[in-house]
Write a protein that holds these residues in place. Structure first.
Motif, mmCIF file in Angstrom:
data_model
loop_
_atom_site.group_PDB
_atom_site.id
_atom_site.type_symbol
_atom_site.label_atom_id
_atom_site.label_comp_id
_atom_site.label_asym_id
_atom_site.label_seq_id
_atom_site.Cartn_x
_atom_site.Cartn_y
_atom_site.Cartn_z
ATOM 1 N N GLN A 172 0.818 -1.214 0.000
ATOM 2 C CA GLN A 172 0.000 0.000 0.000
ATOM 3 C C GLN A 172 0.850 1.262 0.000
ATOM 4 N N ALA A 173 2.128 1.152 0.371
ATOM 5 C CA ALA A 173 3.054 2.295 0.336
ATOM 6 C C ALA A 173 3.976 2.197 -0.879
ATOM 7 N N THR A 174 3.521 1.470 -1.893
ATOM 8 C CA THR A 174 4.267 1.317 -3.144
ATOM 9 C C THR A 174 3.462 1.980 -4.250
ATOM 10 N N ILE A 175 4.007 3.054 -4.813
ATOM 11 C CA ILE A 175 3.329 3.792 -5.877
ATOM 12 C C ILE A 175 4.274 3.909 -7.063
ATOM 13 N N GLN A 176 3.832 3.382 -8.174
ATOM 14 C CA GLN A 176 4.613 3.408 -9.409
ATOM 15 C C GLN A 176 4.064 4.536 -10.289
ATOM 16 N N VAL A 177 4.954 5.373 -10.803
ATOM 17 C CA VAL A 177 4.553 6.457 -11.706
ATOM 18 C C VAL A 177 5.087 6.127 -13.097
ATOM 19 N N SER A 178 4.183 5.999 -14.058
ATOM 20 C CA SER A 178 4.565 5.650 -15.432
ATOM 21 C C SER A 178 4.131 6.748 -16.397
ATOM 22 N N ALA A 179 4.762 6.771 -17.554
ATOM 23 C CA ALA A 179 4.448 7.759 -18.589
ATOM 24 C C ALA A 179 3.615 7.101 -19.689
ATOM 25 N N LYS A 180 2.496 7.687 -20.000
ATOM 26 C CA LYS A 180 1.551 7.122 -20.970
ATOM 27 C C LYS A 180 2.167 6.920 -22.357
ATOM 28 N N TYR A 181 3.054 7.817 -22.760
ATOM 29 C CA TYR A 181 3.616 7.772 -24.113
ATOM 30 C C TYR A 181 5.098 7.399 -24.107
ATOM 31 N N LYS B 64 0.578 -6.725 -5.955
ATOM 32 C CA LYS B 64 -0.821 -6.614 -5.532
ATOM 33 C C LYS B 64 -0.945 -5.658 -4.346
ATOM 34 N N GLY B 65 -1.894 -4.728 -4.443
ATOM 35 C CA GLY B 65 -2.093 -3.737 -3.384
ATOM 36 C C GLY B 65 -1.335 -2.444 -3.621
ATOM 37 N N SER B 66 -0.486 -2.417 -4.653
ATOM 38 C CA SER B 66 0.249 -1.185 -4.983
ATOM 39 C C SER B 66 -0.645 -0.274 -5.823
ATOM 40 N N GLU B 67 -0.158 0.911 -6.077
ATOM 41 C CA GLU B 67 -0.900 1.853 -6.921
ATOM 42 C C GLU B 67 -0.071 2.193 -8.151
ATOM 43 N N LEU B 68 -0.748 2.322 -9.272
ATOM 44 C CA LEU B 68 -0.117 2.730 -10.524
ATOM 45 C C LEU B 68 -0.713 4.064 -10.940
ATOM 46 N N ARG B 69 0.152 5.052 -11.142
ATOM 47 C CA ARG B 69 -0.277 6.371 -11.601
ATOM 48 C C ARG B 69 0.337 6.648 -12.969
ATOM 49 N N TRP B 70 -0.449 7.261 -13.831
ATOM 50 C CA TRP B 70 0.018 7.601 -15.174
ATOM 51 C C TRP B 70 0.204 9.105 -15.314
ATOM 52 N N THR B 71 1.251 9.485 -16.021
ATOM 53 C CA THR B 71 1.444 10.885 -16.398
ATOM 54 C C THR B 71 1.221 10.986 -17.905
ATOM 55 N N PRO B 72 0.788 12.138 -18.397
ATOM 56 C CA PRO B 72 0.498 12.287 -19.831
ATOM 57 C C PRO B 72 1.740 12.658 -20.641
ATOM 58 N N TYR B 73 2.851 11.984 -20.375
ATOM 59 C CA TYR B 73 4.122 12.361 -20.990
ATOM 60 C C TYR B 73 4.790 11.184 -21.675
ATOM 61 N N SER B 74 5.868 11.502 -22.381
ATOM 62 C CA SER B 74 6.806 10.501 -22.871
ATOM 63 C C SER B 74 7.862 10.324 -21.781
ATOM 64 N N HIS B 75 8.861 9.505 -22.038
ATOM 65 C CA HIS B 75 9.895 9.281 -21.029
ATOM 66 C C HIS B 75 10.679 10.566 -20.733
ATOM 67 N N VAL B 76 11.178 11.198 -21.778
ATOM 68 C CA VAL B 76 12.011 12.395 -21.601
ATOM 69 C C VAL B 76 11.186 13.561 -21.067
ATOM 70 N N SER B 77 10.019 13.805 -21.648
ATOM 71 C CA SER B 77 9.203 14.912 -21.142
ATOM 72 C C SER B 77 8.702 14.612 -19.733
ATOM 73 N N GLY B 78 8.505 13.340 -19.408
ATOM 74 C CA GLY B 78 8.102 12.966 -18.051
ATOM 75 C C GLY B 78 9.163 13.300 -17.022
ATOM 76 N N ILE B 79 10.419 13.094 -17.391
ATOM 77 C CA ILE B 79 11.519 13.453 -16.484
ATOM 78 C C ILE B 79 11.524 14.957 -16.251
ATOM 79 N N ALA B 80 11.319 15.717 -17.325
ATOM 80 C CA ALA B 80 11.363 17.182 -17.223
ATOM 81 C C ALA B 80 10.107 17.779 -16.597
ATOM 82 N N LEU B 81 8.940 17.193 -16.900
ATOM 83 C CA LEU B 81 7.678 17.822 -16.499
ATOM 84 C C LEU B 81 6.891 17.059 -15.438
#
Length: 187
Positions: free
Chosen positions: A121-130, A146-163
């Motif tokens: 429950q204290a595991t949150i993965q942040v991924s980039a949609k593109y 199981k029990g973790s959370e997955l969050r998506w950002t509306p970025y690519s890999h490089v723009s995700g790092i920057a934004l």
């Protein structure tokens, strides 16, 4: 492996060494391959810690055998040298250099080969949609952790790092709030 050991050693050092003060709660995070290393440390920790990999692969395998970086691998040269490294079984299966690279990287870096973090429950993965560097990794780890959370950002890999900094900071803050016995504070 050395990075994982170093991370675990630092966690243990600050947990037991009180001469510098009392530290904790603990967590690990990183971006891209740094997030992968943090996740490896989190999966191998015996303690309940926050684990927040950001824009991170579940394995180095798809990064180098399927995604954008695979276009810069000299597969022809590797195919010529491959017979020096294949076992009889791999030769019978007619492996090419991409198959062999996938095998090597999955056997050493695939997070699903390790146990999940002790506090999902204290595991949150942040991924980039593109993301074209780290393809499809979000769903695979989320199903395994199981029990973790997955969050998506509306970025690519490089723009995700920057934004994506706000998304990373929010995930880190939320993961720490979910650790058992921790004080819930918005400060």
């Amino acid at each position: 492996i050395a990075l994982v050991c170093e991370g675990l050693s630092l966690l243990e050092y600050f947990k037991v060494n009180t001469t510098l003060g009392k530290f904790g709660p603990f967590g690990v995070t990183g971006i891209s391959m740094g997030g992968h290393m943090a996740a490896l440390a989190g999966c191998n920790s015996l303690d309940k810690i926050a684990v927040i990999p950001c824009l991170s692969p579940y394995s180095a395998s798809p990064v180098f055998t399927e995604a954008l970086l695979s276009k810069w691998v000299d597969w022809e040269t590797l195919d010529r040298e491959l017979p020096l490294y294949l076992t009889k079984e791999q030769e019978e299966l007619e492996w090419d250099s991409r198959d062999y690279m996938k095998f090597l990287l999955d056997s050493t870096t695939d997070l699903t080969r390790f146990g999940p973090p002790k506090c999902p429950q204290a595991t949150i993965q942040v991924s980039a949609k593109y993301d074209k560097y780290v393809p499809g990794t979000g769903e695979r780890l989320h199903k395994y952790w199981k029990g973790s959370e997955l969050r998506w950002t509306p970025y690519s890999h490089v723009s995700g790092i920057a934004l994506g900094q706000d998304a990373f900071v929010s995930a880190i803050s939320d993961a720490f709030k979910r650790l058992p016995g921790e004080i819930k504070s918005d400060k």
